[in-house]
Design a protein around this motif. Structure first.
Motif, mmCIF file in Angstrom:
data_model
loop_
_atom_site.group_PDB
_atom_site.id
_atom_site.type_symbol
_atom_site.label_atom_id
_atom_site.label_comp_id
_atom_site.label_asym_id
_atom_site.label_seq_id
_atom_site.Cartn_x
_atom_site.Cartn_y
_atom_site.Cartn_z
ATOM 1 N N LEU A 8 5.722 -2.735 -4.480
ATOM 2 C CA LEU A 8 4.625 -2.558 -3.531
ATOM 3 C C LEU A 8 4.710 -1.218 -2.821
ATOM 4 C CD1 LEU A 8 2.162 -3.962 -2.455
ATOM 5 C CD2 LEU A 8 3.575 -5.028 -0.700
ATOM 6 N N ALA A 9 5.910 -0.777 -2.485
ATOM 7 C CA ALA A 9 6.045 0.488 -1.775
ATOM 8 C C ALA A 9 5.457 1.631 -2.591
ATOM 9 C CB ALA A 9 7.515 0.762 -1.463
ATOM 10 N N ALA A 10 5.671 1.600 -3.904
ATOM 11 C CA ALA A 10 5.111 2.647 -4.751
ATOM 12 C C ALA A 10 3.608 2.562 -4.792
ATOM 13 C CB ALA A 10 5.688 2.532 -6.166
ATOM 14 N N GLY A 11 3.080 1.346 -4.721
ATOM 15 C CA GLY A 11 1.639 1.153 -4.800
ATOM 16 C C GLY A 11 0.900 1.757 -3.635
ATOM 17 N N LEU A 12 1.550 2.036 -2.532
ATOM 18 C CA LEU A 12 0.853 2.550 -1.359
ATOM 19 C C LEU A 12 0.371 3.979 -1.555
ATOM 20 C CD1 LEU A 12 3.082 1.143 1.503
ATOM 21 C CD2 LEU A 12 1.000 0.175 0.523
ATOM 22 N N SER A 13 0.784 4.607 -2.644
ATOM 23 C CA SER A 13 0.321 5.968 -2.877
ATOM 24 C C SER A 13 -1.171 6.029 -3.092
ATOM 25 C CB SER A 13 1.037 6.552 -4.103
ATOM 26 O OG SER A 13 0.806 5.731 -5.242
ATOM 27 N N ALA A 96 -4.147 -8.166 3.168
ATOM 28 C CA ALA A 96 -4.884 -7.316 4.113
ATOM 29 C C ALA A 96 -3.928 -6.407 4.883
ATOM 30 C CB ALA A 96 -5.685 -8.190 5.072
ATOM 31 N N ARG A 97 -2.757 -6.935 5.235
ATOM 32 C CA ARG A 97 -1.792 -6.120 5.986
ATOM 33 C C ARG A 97 -1.247 -4.978 5.146
ATOM 34 N NH1 ARG A 97 -0.063 -11.156 8.100
ATOM 35 N NH2 ARG A 97 1.723 -11.215 6.680
ATOM 36 N N VAL A 98 -1.220 -5.150 3.815
ATOM 37 C CA VAL A 98 -0.773 -4.045 2.953
ATOM 38 C C VAL A 98 -1.623 -2.815 3.211
ATOM 39 C CG1 VAL A 98 -0.665 -3.241 0.559
ATOM 40 C CG2 VAL A 98 0.172 -5.526 1.141
ATOM 41 N N TRP A 99 -2.947 -3.009 3.292
ATOM 42 C CA TRP A 99 -3.846 -1.890 3.557
ATOM 43 C C TRP A 99 -3.760 -1.428 5.020
ATOM 44 C CZ3 TRP A 99 -6.106 0.583 -0.334
ATOM 45 C CH2 TRP A 99 -6.268 -0.084 -1.541
ATOM 46 N N VAL A 103 -3.170 2.364 6.507
ATOM 47 C CA VAL A 103 -4.255 3.224 7.007
ATOM 48 C C VAL A 103 -4.750 2.834 8.388
ATOM 49 C CG1 VAL A 103 -5.008 3.766 4.680
ATOM 50 C CG2 VAL A 103 -6.017 1.822 5.852
ATOM 51 N N GLY A 104 -4.204 1.780 8.954
ATOM 52 C CA GLY A 104 -4.634 1.378 10.289
ATOM 53 C C GLY A 104 -5.223 -0.010 10.311
ATOM 54 N N SER A 105 -5.174 -0.635 11.476
ATOM 55 C CA SER A 105 -5.630 -2.015 11.612
ATOM 56 C C SER A 105 -7.147 -2.067 11.701
ATOM 57 C CB SER A 105 -5.007 -2.643 12.858
ATOM 58 O OG SER A 105 -5.397 -1.925 14.022
ATOM 59 N N GLY A 106 -7.660 -3.296 11.636
ATOM 60 C CA GLY A 106 -9.086 -3.505 11.801
ATOM 61 C C GLY A 106 -9.905 -3.442 10.534
ATOM 62 N N LEU A 107 -9.246 -3.461 9.363
ATOM 63 C CA LEU A 107 -9.993 -3.408 8.117
ATOM 64 C C LEU A 107 -10.535 -4.781 7.711
ATOM 65 C CD1 LEU A 107 -7.785 -1.060 5.893
ATOM 66 C CD2 LEU A 107 -9.916 -0.501 7.085
ATOM 67 N N PHE A 108 -9.766 -5.827 7.970
ATOM 68 C CA PHE A 108 -10.120 -7.160 7.496
ATOM 69 C C PHE A 108 -9.925 -8.188 8.601
ATOM 70 C CE2 PHE A 108 -8.427 -4.781 3.865
ATOM 71 C CZ PHE A 108 -9.495 -4.839 2.983
ATOM 72 N N THR A 109 -10.763 -9.229 8.543
ATOM 73 C CA THR A 109 -10.644 -10.348 9.481
ATOM 74 C C THR A 109 -10.937 -11.639 8.738
ATOM 75 O OG1 THR A 109 -11.392 -9.000 11.350
ATOM 76 C CG2 THR A 109 -11.502 -11.399 11.595
ATOM 77 N N ASN A 110 -10.087 -12.622 8.951
ATOM 78 C CA ASN A 110 -10.347 -13.951 8.391
ATOM 79 C C ASN A 110 -11.312 -14.682 9.312
ATOM 80 O OD1 ASN A 110 -8.576 -17.058 8.148
ATOM 81 N ND2 ASN A 110 -10.166 -16.300 6.797
ATOM 82 N N ASP A 111 -12.452 -15.106 8.757
ATOM 83 C CA ASP A 111 -13.507 -15.729 9.549
ATOM 84 C C ASP A 111 -14.107 -16.875 8.727
ATOM 85 O OD1 ASP A 111 -15.873 -16.449 10.851
ATOM 86 O OD2 ASP A 111 -16.264 -14.409 11.555
ATOM 87 N N HIS A 285 -0.403 -9.483 -4.453
ATOM 88 C CA HIS A 285 -0.718 -8.252 -5.162
ATOM 89 C C HIS A 285 -2.128 -8.292 -5.750
ATOM 90 C CE1 HIS A 285 3.596 -7.655 -4.800
ATOM 91 N NE2 HIS A 285 3.432 -6.421 -5.227
ATOM 92 N N VAL A 286 -2.485 -9.409 -6.381
ATOM 93 C CA VAL A 286 -3.831 -9.540 -6.948
ATOM 94 C C VAL A 286 -4.872 -9.421 -5.839
ATOM 95 C CG1 VAL A 286 -5.415 -11.085 -8.172
ATOM 96 C CG2 VAL A 286 -3.020 -10.940 -8.883
ATOM 97 N N ALA A 287 -4.630 -10.103 -4.721
ATOM 98 C CA ALA A 287 -5.573 -10.063 -3.598
ATOM 99 C C ALA A 287 -5.715 -8.654 -3.041
ATOM 100 C CB ALA A 287 -5.104 -11.029 -2.505
ATOM 101 N N ALA A 288 -4.601 -7.940 -2.897
ATOM 102 C CA ALA A 288 -4.662 -6.575 -2.363
ATOM 103 C C ALA A 288 -5.457 -5.668 -3.299
ATOM 104 C CB ALA A 288 -3.248 -6.024 -2.166
ATOM 105 N N HIS A 289 -5.296 -5.858 -4.596
ATOM 106 C CA HIS A 289 -6.040 -5.061 -5.572
ATOM 107 C C HIS A 289 -7.548 -5.296 -5.420
ATOM 108 C CE1 HIS A 289 -6.264 -2.996 -9.569
ATOM 109 N NE2 HIS A 289 -7.392 -3.693 -9.659
ATOM 110 N N GLU A 290 -7.946 -6.560 -5.296
ATOM 111 C CA GLU A 290 -9.376 -6.871 -5.182
ATOM 112 C C GLU A 290 -9.933 -6.430 -3.823
ATOM 113 O OE1 GLU A 290 -10.664 -7.490 -7.855
ATOM 114 O OE2 GLU A 290 -8.838 -8.056 -8.924
ATOM 115 N N LEU A 291 -9.153 -6.538 -2.772
ATOM 116 C CA LEU A 291 -9.608 -6.044 -1.469
ATOM 117 C C LEU A 291 -9.829 -4.536 -1.523
ATOM 118 C CD1 LEU A 291 -7.382 -8.117 0.999
ATOM 119 C CD2 LEU A 291 -9.841 -8.372 0.587
ATOM 120 N N GLY A 292 -9.029 -3.847 -2.333
ATOM 121 C CA GLY A 292 -9.236 -2.419 -2.504
ATOM 122 C C GLY A 292 -10.599 -2.122 -3.109
#
Length: 318
Positions: A8-13, A96-99, A103-111, A285-292
């Protein structure tokens, strides 16, 4: 699943690509019909994006990247996943926290009323994949049993040949002493004992031969059953290809429908579908990819990147 993700650390690039999100003008957007009402049931929806559903798969990322925060909700979890909704939410919160950590908070909210429903859909493709993997495991097991059978059969043949040599040697000795009238008692006793030992060994090998023949018969029967099952699986695969032409089962997809009115974007309907994963860590990982993709990111060639296309080509994500 056999495929695994890069660390995951490498994926943050990939986060360096956030600044290059492309926004399209209204004239470039597709006009699409509204999707069906949100499905809350546990019944599978086999149709992929772009067929019965109005949503279309967007592996290149959202046409209209969302305003943040993007509100998401777990709308459906089919029972075969054996996944609690609470665990599904935890996995997406981690994704969501991966992103946000990058890059900063406030990108996603569970609602509960979020505009990005997440659906865990289990359909005939997963069932067929599981059956196919089961058949492949049976084939591997059958090959292993066949090798064991051949090895035992070879050992028995060697033992039989050795027994025949020893019996022939004993018979030569018996014929020799039968030709003489002065066979010592000790020799006769030894010949008799050797004969009894060889008789016991012959009986043991005969029983062993009968057992291995039964094993061979079962192998032939199991191989025929496996052949028939594989033929059935092949026919099922052809039927699935007709239902889902030109598609493969990914671990996840991001779908989107853009609705326009008078040449302007009226609304955007989004959806994430999860089809398969191997444990909660892989689901993150799958979820982070799709959120991207929901953020507007497509695939890239960043080594080890979260949005790298090869990251998805192992039937993981699109």
């Amino acid at each position: 699943m056999k495929i695994r993700f890069a660390p995951l650390a490498a994926g943050l690039s990939v986060f360096a690509f956030l600044g290059g999100i492309a926004f399209f003008g209204p004239g470039e957007l597709e006009i699409e019909s509204l999707p069906p009402d949100d499905a809350q049931s546990q019944v599978s929806e086999p149709e992929p994006f772009g067929e019965a559903a109005a949503l279309r798969d967007r592996p290149a990322g959202s046409l209209v990247p969302c305003d943040v925060p993007l509100t998401w909700r777990v709308a459906r979890v089919d029972e075969p996943f054996d996944l609690r909704r609470a665990d599904a939410r935890i996995a997406f919160e981690r994704a969501a926290r991966v992103w946000e950590d990058a890059v900063g908070s406030g990108l996603f909210t569970n609602d509960p009323d979020g505009t990005l429903p997440v659906r865990f859909i289990y359909d005939d493709r997963q069932r067929h994949d599981e059956e196919r993997l089961g058949l492949e495991a049976q084939e591997d097991s059958l090959d292993e049993r066949r090798q064991q059978y051949n090895g035992i059969q070879a050992q028995i043949q060697d033992s039989l040949m050795d027994l025949q040599r020893r019996v022939a040697s004993l018979n030569d000795s018996i014929r020799y002493w039968n030709g003489r009238a002065d066979a010592p008692e000790a020799v006769l006793s030894e010949l008799g004992a050797t004969g009894r030992v060889l008789d016991v060994e012959r009986a043991r090998l005969t029983t062993r031969m009968s057992e291995i023949e039964d094993v061979g018969t079962r192998l032939v029967s199991d191989a025929e059953q496996l052949r028939q099952a594989m033929e059935t699986s092949g026919r099922d695969a052809e039927a699935l290809e007709e239902t889902f032409p030109g598609t493969r089962l990914q671990s996840g997809t991001y779908g989107e429908a853009v609705h326009t009115q008078n040449g302007r974007v009226a609304s955007v309907t989004r959806e994430i579908r999860i089809y398969r994963f191997d444990g909660l860590d892989e689901l993150v990982h799958v979820a982070a990819h799709e959120l991207g993709h929901a953020l507007g990111l497509g695939h890239n060639t960043v080594p080890g990147g979260l949005m790298r296309e090869e990251f998805a080509r192992g039937a993981l994500s699109e």
